[in-house]
Design an enzyme around this catalytic site. Sequence first.
Site, PDB file in Angstrom:
ATOM      1  CB  CYS A  77      -0.026 -58.993  18.381  1.00  0.00           C
ATOM      2  SG  CYS A  77       0.314 -60.165  19.609  1.00  0.00           S
ATOM      3  CG  HIS A 171       0.200 -54.891  20.108  1.00  0.00           C
ATOM      4  ND1 HIS A 171      -1.187 -55.536  19.340  1.00  0.00           N
ATOM      5  CD2 HIS A 171       1.124 -55.867  20.941  1.00  0.00           C
ATOM      6  CE1 HIS A 171      -1.230 -56.400  19.923  1.00  0.00           C
ATOM      7  NE2 HIS A 171      -0.383 -56.992  20.745  1.00  0.00           N
ATOM      8  CD  GLU A 173      -2.034 -52.356  17.277  1.00  0.00           C
ATOM      9  OE1 GLU A 173      -1.309 -52.614  16.980  1.00  0.00           O
ATOM     10  OE2 GLU A 173      -2.126 -53.459  17.627  1.00  0.00           O
TER      11      GLU A 173
END
Length: 194
Positions: A77, A171, A173
């Site tokens: 991002c 994302h 994560e």
Amino acid sequence: MKIGVLALQGDFLEHRRSLSSLGVESAEVRLPAQLDGLDGLIIPGGESTTIGKLMVAYGFVDALKQFAREKAIWGTCAGAILLSQDAGRDQDLLQVMDIHIARNAFGRQVDSFETELPAPFLSPAEPPFHAVFIRAPIITHVYGRARALITLADGRVVAARQGKLLATSFHPELTPDTRFHRFFLELAQSPHAE
Ligand code: GLN
């Protein structure tokens, strides 16, 4: 294998959590000297103008351009924006990937959304990857040595790779699925840049 996570601003803790769930050693990087001895670096999501300004203030720009010549870097991002050559406005960028980016490109109504993305290069290739987009950029132009990795059904590119450099609009994560982190670890371990 030791992976650094740039910890100037943004969601670096979530990346560290994904790495630790894979049993991989990670380190928070706040100064250029902390890049020594790393096999790869993750630039997290956050606010790309803020991270860019802090990169300049702490003397990261040349150090990271050099790091990118040999080692793996993954930008998620805001991190992807920082890797790009051009983000359509005047801001500090690393300009190490041959991609152009449009920030906040999905518009206000869909500021944040989640979708399943086919990602056949992941291991295993199924199921599709559950991708979380938060005020996400799109990759508007992929040229030179960069290659598109994931393209939405409407043709918009949301992941690209250039040798050991990886950019994702979304994302990984923020999900428990660690396949993207494992893919990045493979890039970090590969002997050659291409
Ligand atoms: N919109 C942010 C930017 O332009 C990126 C958002 C994110 O990293 N989730 O920098």
